[in-house]
Design a protein around this motif. Structure first.
Motif, short mmCIF file in Angstrom:
data_model
loop_
_atom_site.label_atom_id
_atom_site.label_comp_id
_atom_site.label_asym_id
_atom_site.label_seq_id
_atom_site.Cartn_x
_atom_site.Cartn_y
_atom_site.Cartn_z
N MET A 187 0.85 -1.18 0.00
CA MET A 187 0.00 0.00 0.00
C MET A 187 0.90 1.25 0.00
SD MET A 187 -3.31 0.52 2.44
CE MET A 187 -3.07 -1.12 3.05
N ARG A 188 0.56 2.21 -0.80
CA ARG A 188 1.38 3.42 -0.89
C ARG A 188 1.20 4.27 0.35
NH1 ARG A 188 -0.23 4.91 -6.93
NH2 ARG A 188 -2.06 5.48 -5.76
N ASP A 189 2.29 4.97 0.71
CA ASP A 189 2.32 5.79 1.90
C ASP A 189 1.23 6.86 1.89
OD1 ASP A 189 3.47 6.62 4.38
OD2 ASP A 189 4.31 8.35 3.31
N VAL A 190 0.99 7.48 0.74
CA VAL A 190 -0.02 8.54 0.67
C VAL A 190 -1.41 7.98 0.96
CG1 VAL A 190 -0.45 8.44 -1.82
CG2 VAL A 190 -0.74 10.60 -0.59
N HIS A 191 -1.65 6.74 0.58
CA HIS A 191 -2.95 6.11 0.87
C HIS A 191 -3.12 5.91 2.37
CE1 HIS A 191 -3.59 4.31 -3.41
NE2 HIS A 191 -3.43 5.61 -3.40
N GLU A 192 -2.04 5.50 3.01
CA GLU A 192 -2.10 5.34 4.48
C GLU A 192 -2.38 6.69 5.16
OE1 GLU A 192 -1.99 1.35 5.09
OE2 GLU A 192 -2.17 2.88 6.63
N LYS A 193 -1.72 7.74 4.67
CA LYS A 193 -1.96 9.08 5.22
C LYS A 193 -3.41 9.52 5.00
CE LYS A 193 2.35 11.07 3.90
NZ LYS A 193 2.96 12.25 3.33
N ALA A 194 -3.92 9.26 3.80
CA ALA A 194 -5.30 9.63 3.50
C ALA A 194 -6.26 8.84 4.38
CB ALA A 194 -5.61 9.37 2.02
N PHE A 195 -6.00 7.57 4.53
CA PHE A 195 -6.87 6.77 5.40
C PHE A 195 -6.82 7.30 6.82
CE2 PHE A 195 -9.40 3.45 6.88
CZ PHE A 195 -8.87 3.03 8.08
N GLN A 196 -5.65 7.63 7.33
CA GLN A 196 -5.52 8.15 8.69
C GLN A 196 -6.28 9.46 8.85
OE1 GLN A 196 -4.01 6.53 11.32
NE2 GLN A 196 -5.09 8.09 12.45
N ALA A 197 -6.21 10.33 7.86
CA ALA A 197 -6.94 11.60 7.92
C ALA A 197 -8.44 11.36 7.96
CB ALA A 197 -6.56 12.49 6.73
N ILE A 198 -8.92 10.45 7.13
CA ILE A 198 -10.35 10.13 7.14
C ILE A 198 -10.74 9.49 8.45
CG2 ILE A 198 -12.11 8.60 6.12
CD1 ILE A 198 -10.80 9.21 3.39
N GLN A 199 -9.92 8.57 8.93
CA GLN A 199 -10.22 7.91 10.20
C GLN A 199 -10.31 8.94 11.33
OE1 GLN A 199 -7.28 5.06 11.50
NE2 GLN A 199 -8.82 3.90 12.61
N ASP A 200 -9.37 9.86 11.39
CA ASP A 200 -9.41 10.90 12.42
C ASP A 200 -10.69 11.73 12.32
OD1 ASP A 200 -6.96 10.01 13.27
OD2 ASP A 200 -5.83 11.66 12.37
N PHE A 201 -11.05 12.08 11.10
CA PHE A 201 -12.28 12.84 10.88
C PHE A 201 -13.50 12.06 11.34
CE2 PHE A 201 -15.49 15.35 9.06
CZ PHE A 201 -16.34 14.52 8.37
N VAL A 202 -13.58 10.80 10.95
CA VAL A 202 -14.74 9.98 11.30
C VAL A 202 -14.86 9.80 12.81
CG1 VAL A 202 -15.72 7.65 11.11
CG2 VAL A 202 -14.90 8.82 9.08
N VAL A 203 -13.74 9.58 13.47
CA VAL A 203 -13.77 9.40 14.93
C VAL A 203 -14.34 10.66 15.61
CG1 VAL A 203 -12.32 9.17 16.99
CG2 VAL A 203 -11.98 7.66 15.04
N LYS A 204 -13.87 11.81 15.18
CA LYS A 204 -14.37 13.06 15.77
C LYS A 204 -15.85 13.26 15.46
CE LYS A 204 -10.02 15.43 16.04
NZ LYS A 204 -9.21 16.57 15.67
N ARG A 205 -16.24 12.97 14.23
CA ARG A 205 -17.64 13.12 13.84
C ARG A 205 -18.51 12.15 14.62
NH1 ARG A 205 -20.52 10.50 8.94
NH2 ARG A 205 -19.15 8.96 9.81
N GLU A 206 -18.05 10.93 14.75
CA GLU A 206 -18.84 9.90 15.43
C GLU A 206 -19.10 10.23 16.89
OE1 GLU A 206 -20.27 7.05 14.28
OE2 GLU A 206 -19.56 7.22 12.23
N ARG A 207 -18.15 10.91 17.52
CA ARG A 207 -18.35 11.28 18.93
C ARG A 207 -19.59 12.15 19.10
NH1 ARG A 207 -12.67 13.46 20.12
NH2 ARG A 207 -11.51 11.61 19.60
N ASN A 208 -19.93 12.89 18.08
CA ASN A 208 -21.05 13.83 18.15
C ASN A 208 -22.37 13.27 17.63
OD1 ASN A 208 -19.43 15.90 19.21
ND2 ASN A 208 -18.61 16.26 17.19
N ILE A 209 -22.35 12.06 17.13
CA ILE A 209 -23.57 11.47 16.57
C ILE A 209 -24.25 10.63 17.64
CG2 ILE A 209 -24.47 9.82 14.89
CD1 ILE A 209 -22.23 10.70 13.02
N GLN A 210 -25.52 10.87 17.86
CA GLN A 210 -26.27 10.14 18.87
C GLN A 210 -26.75 8.78 18.38
OE1 GLN A 210 -26.77 11.09 22.08
NE2 GLN A 210 -25.34 12.72 21.58
#
Length: 155
Positions: free
Chosen positions: A1-24
């Motif tokens: 897997m290319r490094d940029v894909h891992e970075k993109a996945f990490q950025a999305i994962q961080d976003f989703v985790v923060k968003r999910e904290r606020n979803i009831q």
């Protein structure tokens, strides 16, 4: 897997985790987990699932401070999630022999099952994102990563 894909996945994962904290309402994923564990009355939160996964993935003793640091949440939020997990026999607690006030957590068999389910769902989601990333060049994904990181700061 290319490094940029891992970075993109990490950025999305961080976003989703923060968003999910606020979803009831996370009903569909929670229902699936409850069904697989024959625990139809339990709705698992993202925090609880991540705690189980962190305990599963780490060999060293896990305490509230470690979990709060890893998840970037308060110790009180960790304690609340831990109490629910303990109530449902997902975790067991052990006092540190050198420091009687410090409590470490380990997974029960039921907790290991929940961690495995969480990890399967996590891998399915990651696979879908990796397929999506193939549609973009590395430079385009770098822009997406920058955007998501900046957006994440605003949440």
């Amino acid at each position: 897997m290319r490094d940029v894909h891992e970075k993109a996945f990490q950025a999305i994962q961080d976003f989703v985790v923060k968003r999910e904290r606020n979803i009831q309402n996370r009903k569909s994923m929670e229902d699936k987990l409850a069904k697989e564990l024959n625990d139809s009355n339990r709705n698992w939160t993202i925090t609880q699932l991540h705690i189980v996964s962190l305990i599963h993935d780490n060999e060293k003793p896990i305490n509230n401070t470690f979990l709060a640091d890893q998840l970037n949440i308060s110790k009180a939020a960790v304690s609340k999630a831990i109490s629910v997990l303990m109530e449902h026999n997902m975790l067991s607690a052990h006092r540190n022999a050198n420091n009687n006030r410090e409590i470490h957590y380990s997974l029960t068999e039921k907790g290991k099952q929940l961690a495995a389910i969480h990890d399967r769902i996590h891998e399915m989601v990651k696979s879908r994102y990796m397929q999506l990333f193939e549609k973009f060049s590395d430079s385009e994904l770098e822009v997406v990563i920058k955007f998501l990181n900046e957006w994440s700061k605003q949440i």
